[in-house]
Design a protein around this motif. Structure first.
Motif, PDB file in Angstrom:
ATOM      1  N   HIS A   1      -7.140  -3.015   7.676  1.00 40.85           N
ATOM      2  CA  HIS A   1      -6.050  -3.559   7.113  1.00 40.85           C
ATOM      3  C   HIS A   1      -5.150  -4.677   8.400  1.00 40.85           C
ATOM      4  O   HIS A   1      -4.829  -5.707   8.205  1.00 40.85           O
ATOM      5  CB  HIS A   1      -5.202  -3.009   6.462  1.00 40.85           C
TER       6      HIS A   1
ATOM      7  N   ASP B   1      -3.432   1.086  -4.197  1.00 39.77           N
ATOM      8  CA  ASP B   1      -3.582  -0.163  -3.416  1.00 39.77           C
ATOM      9  C   ASP B   1      -2.989  -1.224  -4.208  1.00 39.77           C
ATOM     10  O   ASP B   1      -3.308  -1.754  -5.198  1.00 39.77           O
ATOM     11  CB  ASP B   1      -5.214  -0.485  -3.349  1.00 39.77           C
TER      12      ASP B   1
ATOM     13  N   MET C   1       0.900  -1.318   0.019  1.00 37.49           N
ATOM     14  CA  MET C   1      -0.084  -0.040  -0.032  1.00 37.49           C
ATOM     15  C   MET C   1       0.835   1.272   0.133  1.00 37.49           C
ATOM     16  O   MET C   1       1.429   1.399   0.953  1.00 37.49           O
ATOM     17  CB  MET C   1      -0.990   0.029   1.092  1.00 37.49           C
TER      18      MET C   1
ATOM     19  N   ASP D   1      -2.571  -4.534  -3.639  1.00 33.57           N
ATOM     20  CA  ASP D   1      -3.325  -5.818  -3.803  1.00 33.57           C
ATOM     21  C   ASP D   1      -4.253  -5.573  -4.943  1.00 33.57           C
ATOM     22  O   ASP D   1      -4.483  -6.679  -5.631  1.00 33.57           O
ATOM     23  CB  ASP D   1      -3.784  -6.022  -2.489  1.00 33.57           C
ATOM     24  N   GLN D   2      -4.977  -4.490  -5.103  1.00 32.77           N
ATOM     25  CA  GLN D   2      -6.006  -4.416  -6.047  1.00 32.77           C
ATOM     26  C   GLN D   2      -5.437  -3.968  -7.276  1.00 32.77           C
ATOM     27  O   GLN D   2      -6.263  -3.436  -8.194  1.00 32.77           O
ATOM     28  CB  GLN D   2      -7.194  -3.619  -5.583  1.00 32.77           C
TER      29      GLN D   2
ATOM     30  N   ARG E   1      -8.993   2.781   7.544  1.00 29.08           N
ATOM     31  CA  ARG E   1      -8.310   1.836   6.508  1.00 29.08           C
ATOM     32  C   ARG E   1      -7.533   1.011   7.005  1.00 29.08           C
ATOM     33  O   ARG E   1      -7.146  -0.080   6.833  1.00 29.08           O
ATOM     34  CB  ARG E   1      -7.953   2.639   5.503  1.00 29.08           C
TER      35      ARG E   1
ATOM     36  N   VAL F   1      -6.789   4.986  -5.193  1.00 28.43           N
ATOM     37  CA  VAL F   1      -7.338   5.202  -3.983  1.00 28.43           C
ATOM     38  C   VAL F   1      -7.247   6.942  -4.096  1.00 28.43           C
ATOM     39  O   VAL F   1      -6.302   7.254  -3.735  1.00 28.43           O
ATOM     40  CB  VAL F   1      -7.140   4.562  -2.878  1.00 28.43           C
TER      41      VAL F   1
END
Length: 268
Positions: A136, A99, A75, A101-102, A132, A106
């Motif tokens: 996490h 992000d 992140m 992981d995605q 957030r 953001v």
């Protein structure tokens, strides 16, 4: 104060950020010099002073922060040499987080809310950057516990409703617009928004237990607790990155887990 220098973080966030590193921070005078604004259709606009101050506060607090969560892509936080704000229906926003992981941007909104736009559909996903981090941190604590997953479909823009009798206490600090957590007694339940740009919204309900013996029972309790939404089977675990049979438990620490094939996620 930068987040990595803050002695007042919750223990779980402190544990999450123990693996963090700090990169370059954009100087305040550089932000002021480069600040620009545009409307949602890309037209240049006068730069609102409050938006500039918001970018400065964000960079002072989070600039250069990087930490891993699920995969090797972390992140990433920071303005990254840009200082552009865009006017949206939610106010002046700017891209401040990537992000990993995605693998998607953001945006930071007024009040440190965050939003993600996929398929042209923006959605507020965090009530604050601290929420957030708490979310996490909670996921990081339990991701290697035995767990089971099912999906819940709702009308666009609607959240599933769970009857909370029999569930652990709601974890208010980790709960936001796209994630809800109930945690206690070696049990954690996460309700996570997965998709919001089609004819229906899809949420994942994940049931984690420190010990696997009662996992199936907890899974059934949570599934029956859904009162506003349609429960569906889920055959993919985004945490373990493998397919499994519907209602099959993932046992990340079990020796048998090594025989489960791992592949790339078919989802975003």
């Amino acid at each position: 104060m930068h987040i990595l220098d803050d002695p007042c973080l919750s223990p779980r966030v402190a544990t999450l950020l123990a693996r963090a590193r700090r990169g370059h921070q954009m100087p305040t005078d550089r932000i002021r010099a480069l600040a620009r604004a545009e409307t949602s259709d890309g037209v240049e606009a006068a730069v609102p002073p409050e938006a500039v101050e918001s970018m400065i506060r964000f960079e002072e607090r989070y600039g250069g922060l990087w930490y891993p969560l699920l995969g090797s892509n972390g992140m990433e936080h920071g303005l990254d040499g840009e200082a552009t704000v865009c006017l949206t229906i939610d106010g002046w926003t700017f891209p401040g987080i990537h992000d990993g992981d995605q693998t998607w941007r953001v945006d930071v909104l007024p009040g440190e809310r965050t939003a993600m736009t996929l398929a042209g559909r923006p959605r507020i996903i965090n009530s604050s950057i601290l929420q957030r981090l708490e979310n996490h941190a909670q996921l990081s604590q339990v991701r290697d516990w035995p767990h089971m997953t099912f999906a819940v479909a709702t009308e666009p823009g609607q959240e599933p409703t769970l009857a909370e009798a029999g569930l652990p206490a709601l974890d208010v600090e980790a709960t936001g617009p796209a994630d809800r957590w109930w945690v206690g007694g070696g049990t954690a339940i996460q309700l996570k928004l997965h998709k919001w740009w089609g004819e229906e919204d899809i949420w994942f309900a994940r049931c984690f237990m420190e010990r696997a013996e009662n996992l199936a029972t907890t899974f059934d309790v949570v599934r029956h607790a859904v009162t506003d939404g349609v429960c569906r089977n889920a055959d993919w675990c985004g945490l373990c990155t493998h397919f499994r049979q519907p209602a099959q438990a993932c046992l990340p620490n079990a020796a048998t887990q090594s025989s489960c094939p791992r592949t790339s996620s078919p989802h975003r």
